[in-house]
Design an enzyme around this catalytic site. Structure first.
Site, PDB file in Angstrom:
ATOM      1  N   LYS A 134       0.836  -1.212   0.000  1.00  0.00           N
ATOM      2  CA  LYS A 134       0.000   0.000   0.000  1.00  0.00           C
ATOM      3  C   LYS A 134       0.871   1.263   0.000  1.00  0.00           C
ATOM      4  CE  LYS A 134      -3.341   2.355   2.732  1.00  0.00           C
ATOM      5  NZ  LYS A 134      -3.544   2.508   4.150  1.00  0.00           N
ATOM      6  N   ASP A 152      -7.361   0.970   0.334  1.00  0.00           N
ATOM      7  CA  ASP A 152      -7.481   1.173   1.783  1.00  0.00           C
ATOM      8  C   ASP A 152      -8.911   0.827   2.173  1.00  0.00           C
ATOM      9  OD1 ASP A 152      -9.105   3.260   1.045  1.00  0.00           O
ATOM     10  OD2 ASP A 152      -8.145   4.749   2.340  1.00  0.00           O
TER      11      ASP A 152
END
Ligand code: SF4
Length: 222
Positions: A134, A152
């Site tokens: 991420k 997310d």
């Protein structure tokens, strides 16, 4: 939600391949200001901000980095102080021991292997200690070279509600989105879903009646 209802709703809005471009276009108009909320001035500040943002809010990170970036300007600066001092300086972002270890390890590798610069390729970013997919995705996208799609909690929720994916695992969600979202939108797409999630498609009380994609969303309650 009963299965037949879900099937009906999917039929009503049509296939995701036909919906994705209008969804992007409308969200781009609705959230023209959608951008990363972290504040940074250099590639290095971007990387550190994103590393600090794990498990805390962007507002909190910005509060901490305002001072931090005055004191630490180069990778060497993060290694020139004792670890405890850096821990104190980033304490308010939480998980400060882990984050200090990751930041110092990353700075050492930047100096050693990358001439003190932040690399742009995913495979290089993913080598940095404490940098997971991420973080690497966010950094690459902000550096203008998105090589994946950031997933997310907002991106996951909205992708599912909009019927763009049926899975739960972030890595698989990213794969579904990469197949669907045109590559030129990979960088902005997560920002659009994040801002739409914050402003309209709330986790508990989505405001479907004033959502600009409600006719394209199988989960619409409007
Ligand atoms: S219609 Fe409702 S559930 Fe669908 S994206 Fe909009 S706010 Fe979210």
């Amino acid at each position: 939600m009963p299965r037949s209802y879900v099937r009906e709703a999917r039929k009503r809005v049509g296939p995701k391949r036909a919906r994705i471009q209008p969804i992007i276009d409308r969200l781009l108009r609705e959230h023209a200001d959608a951008a990363i909320a972290l504040r940074f001035g250099t590639d290095l500040e971007l990387l550190v901000s994103v590393m600090l943002s794990a498990q805390t809010t962007d507002v909190n990170v910005n509060r901490v980095t305002e001072r931090l970036f005055e004191k630490y300007r180069r990778p060497e600066d993060y290694l020139a102080v004792p670890a405890e001092e850096l821990e104190r300086d980033i304490f308010a972002t939480g998980f400060y021991r882990q984050k200090t270890k990751a930041i110092r390890g990353t700075m050492a590798m930047l100096i050693e292997d990358y001439d003190g610069r932040v690399p742009r390729r995913m495979e290089d970013l993913l080598r940095l200690p404490g940098v997971a997919r991420k973080t690497a995705n966010v950094v690459a996208a902000e550096l203008g070279e998105p090589q994946g799609i950031v997933v997310d909690t907002h991106v996951r929720r909205l992708s599912q509600r909009l019927g763009l994916t049926k899975v739960e695992d972030p890595v698989k969600i990213e794969r579904d989105l990469q197949r669907l979202v045109p590559r030129e939108h990979w960088g902005v797409f997560p920002h659009l879903l994040i801002w739409h999630g914050r402003r309209v498609c709330d986790a508990r009380a989505p405001k479907c009646e004033r959502c600009v994609v409600n006719d394209l969303c199988p989960s619409s309650r409007a």
